[in-house]
Design an enzyme around this catalytic site. Sequence first.
Site, short mmCIF file in Angstrom:
data_model
loop_
_atom_site.label_atom_id
_atom_site.label_comp_id
_atom_site.label_asym_id
_atom_site.label_seq_id
_atom_site.Cartn_x
_atom_site.Cartn_y
_atom_site.Cartn_z
N ARG A 1 46.76 14.19 -0.44
CA ARG A 1 47.24 13.88 0.93
C ARG A 1 47.83 15.14 1.56
O ARG A 1 49.03 15.24 1.74
CB ARG A 1 48.24 12.75 0.89
CG ARG A 1 47.61 11.45 0.38
CD ARG A 1 48.58 10.32 0.36
NE ARG A 1 48.94 9.85 1.69
CZ ARG A 1 49.80 8.85 1.90
NH1 ARG A 1 50.38 8.27 0.87
NH2 ARG A 1 50.10 8.46 3.10
N ASP B 1 44.79 0.01 3.67
CA ASP B 1 45.95 -0.62 3.04
C ASP B 1 45.72 -2.07 2.66
O ASP B 1 46.60 -2.72 2.09
CB ASP B 1 47.18 -0.52 3.97
CG ASP B 1 47.64 0.92 4.16
OD1 ASP B 1 48.41 1.18 5.09
OD2 ASP B 1 47.19 1.78 3.39
N LYS C 1 56.52 -1.91 8.55
CA LYS C 1 57.09 -0.70 7.92
C LYS C 1 56.55 0.56 8.57
O LYS C 1 57.29 1.49 8.91
CB LYS C 1 56.76 -0.67 6.43
CG LYS C 1 56.99 0.69 5.76
CD LYS C 1 56.62 0.67 4.30
CE LYS C 1 55.17 0.86 4.00
NZ LYS C 1 54.68 2.24 4.01
N ASN C 2 55.23 0.62 8.78
CA ASN C 2 54.59 1.85 9.26
C ASN C 2 54.77 2.08 10.75
O ASN C 2 54.31 3.09 11.28
CB ASN C 2 53.12 1.86 8.86
CG ASN C 2 52.98 2.01 7.36
OD1 ASN C 2 53.95 2.31 6.66
ND2 ASN C 2 51.80 1.79 6.84
N ARG D 1 58.88 -1.35 -1.87
CA ARG D 1 58.82 -0.30 -0.84
C ARG D 1 58.23 -0.81 0.46
O ARG D 1 58.50 -0.28 1.53
CB ARG D 1 57.95 0.88 -1.33
CG ARG D 1 58.54 1.64 -2.51
CD ARG D 1 57.69 2.88 -2.79
NE ARG D 1 57.61 3.72 -1.59
CZ ARG D 1 56.93 4.88 -1.59
NH1 ARG D 1 56.28 5.27 -2.68
NH2 ARG D 1 56.87 5.62 -0.49
N CYS E 1 50.60 12.11 -4.81
CA CYS E 1 50.60 10.69 -4.46
C CYS E 1 49.56 9.96 -5.29
O CYS E 1 48.47 10.49 -5.53
CB CYS E 1 50.30 10.51 -2.97
SG CYS E 1 50.20 8.80 -2.49
C1 EPZ Z 1 49.43 6.38 6.97
O1 EPZ Z 1 49.52 7.46 6.03
C2 EPZ Z 1 50.11 5.18 6.31
N1 EPZ Z 1 51.48 5.50 6.00
C3 EPZ Z 1 49.36 4.81 5.04
O2 EPZ Z 1 49.93 3.60 4.52
C4 EPZ Z 1 47.91 4.52 5.36
O3 EPZ Z 1 47.21 4.30 4.17
C5 EPZ Z 1 47.28 5.73 6.09
O4 EPZ Z 1 48.05 6.06 7.26
C6 EPZ Z 1 45.87 5.44 6.56
O5 EPZ Z 1 45.83 4.32 7.37
C7 EPZ Z 1 52.42 5.36 6.96
O6 EPZ Z 1 52.17 5.05 8.10
C8 EPZ Z 1 53.84 5.62 6.55
P1 EPZ Z 1 46.54 9.80 7.22
P2 EPZ Z 1 49.16 8.96 6.49
O7 EPZ Z 1 47.17 11.09 7.57
O8 EPZ Z 1 49.48 9.15 7.92
C9 EPZ Z 1 43.64 13.12 5.39
C10 EPZ Z 1 51.01 2.17 2.97
O9 EPZ Z 1 50.53 1.62 1.98
N2 EPZ Z 1 44.54 14.11 5.98
O10 EPZ Z 1 46.06 8.93 8.33
O11 EPZ Z 1 49.77 9.86 5.49
C11 EPZ Z 1 44.32 12.31 4.28
O12 EPZ Z 1 44.32 12.98 3.06
C12 EPZ Z 1 50.64 3.65 3.27
O13 EPZ Z 1 51.78 1.64 3.78
C13 EPZ Z 1 44.20 15.44 5.90
O14 EPZ Z 1 43.17 15.81 5.34
O15 EPZ Z 1 47.56 8.96 6.30
C14 EPZ Z 1 43.51 11.03 4.28
O16 EPZ Z 1 42.37 11.21 3.52
C15 EPZ Z 1 49.88 4.29 2.16
N3 EPZ Z 1 45.06 16.36 6.43
C16 EPZ Z 1 43.16 10.86 5.76
O17 EPZ Z 1 43.31 12.14 6.38
C17 EPZ Z 1 46.22 15.97 7.09
O18 EPZ Z 1 46.98 16.84 7.56
C18 EPZ Z 1 44.03 9.84 6.50
O19 EPZ Z 1 45.38 10.09 6.18
C19 EPZ Z 1 46.53 14.60 7.18
C20 EPZ Z 1 45.68 13.68 6.62
#
Ligand code: EPZ
Length: 422
Positions: free
Chosen positions: A122, A309, A22-23, A401, A117
């Site tokens: 996030r 995840d 999916k991702n 999902r 969320c």
């Molecule tokens: C991706 O989300 C995945 N989603 C998530 O999977 C996964 O949990 C996550 O990466 C971490 O591996 C998809 O790929 C669609 P991040 P993403 O930006 O990209 C902080 C699932 O279950 N952050 O890597 O949104 C954030 O808050 C989903 O399939 C900032 O502070 O996650 C978090 O603490 C859930 N500012 C950390 O970084 C930003 O601008 C990592 O988040 C962006 C992120």
Amino acid sequence: MDIFRIEGPVRLDGVIDISGAKNAVLPIMAATILAPGKSVIKNVPRLADISVFGELLSNLGANVEGINNGNLHIDSTTIDNPVGRYEILRKMRAGICILGPLLARCRKAKVSMPGGCAIGDRPVDIHLRGLTALGADIHLENGYIIAQARNGLKGNNIFLGGPFGSTVLGTANVLMAAVLAKGKTVIESAACEPEISDLANCLNKMGANISGIGSPRLVIEGVNQLNPVEYQVIGDRIEAGTFMAAAAITSGRLQLRNCRLDNMAAVIDRLTNIGVKIEPTDNGCLVTHTGPLKPADITTQPYPGFPTDLQAQLMALLALADGNSVVTEKIFPDRFMHVAELNRMAARLRKEGPNVIVTGGKKLIGAPVMASYLRASAALLLAGLAAHGTTIISRVYHIDRGYENIEKKLNSVGAKITRQKV
Ligand code: EPZ
């Protein structure tokens, strides 16, 4: 609204095919915006999030056909409405990754800020920081990100690290913007997740010029145009990890096909520590477990560390281990909505800040529980397979999902799950 009724305990035994990731599919769907014309994405699972992303692209002007035999046809010849509507993005945060491609192709975009969320705060500040560094002019208005790059985007050196390390979709957004920018871009502290490497490989197949794929330093030489492609996405390592835990929690024997072990080292390390046997096969692995489960500490980290995840699923498994374990969540510190629900099934979990102390126990007991987000619902499902009695999981729309036909796959290897409408 569907619920799952699960009879336990069961012992799983058989063969399961792992679906496409999916991702990886979601950002690759966004990448089709960059290459006007007909692209075909292969190995695409039937998931709610993928249909919603299709709706998002159709709204921009693309023609998105239904998934046929794992193939998703997207015609992005026309992208005449660069607007990501709140009604769609509030259902699926990953929609944010249309921002970079729209800026690169249309030099303007209006994309809703993603809403709240269940797994915690996030923000998208790093996404916006990276796109601003490429020359985009960005401001917020009525809950929307308004972005413009009248003279096109320009390559730059960008540090994308944040308080929790790299950002997956932030890297995807900036990478997709940089491939059509003038000149060279260097992204430092880029996410190294296999799904990001899959996106980068797809972009290179479209005609991009990206090097350093799989490393935290991506180098992109901007090109003038990209071309539509046929691209097969990787298997879903999170789905594979979930089924590995399912084999372990039921002392079962599962052969998983279409999964790559080379991007699951941290997961295999932890499961082996717990006493699970994982043997490579031609296109996957054989997972077996007999005897007691051993306790183990788990700390989630960006790839190649242990994936957040799979945190909930391994917590359900460790609830049956012979001793105490500590689970530490370093990516989404509040990602513990499943703890109270697992405790309803007689697990003994205690939250302390970013840690959960898991006191291993003899058995879990079936109960009515509520899914709160995708991976929590998977953890409750695993617990239901091992629990004595009947478990009722409500709000299973969360699981649809991210898992394709999960109850059919599990029932084919010995589970007793019925989906019921309420
Ligand atoms: C991706 O989300 C995945 N989603 C998530 O999977 C996964 O949990 C996550 O990466 C971490 O591996 C998809 O790929 C669609 P991040 P993403 O930006 O990209 C902080 C699932 O279950 N952050 O890597 O949104 C954030 O808050 C989903 O399939 C900032 O502070 O996650 C978090 O603490 C859930 N500012 C950390 O970084 C930003 O601008 C990592 O988040 C962006 C992120």
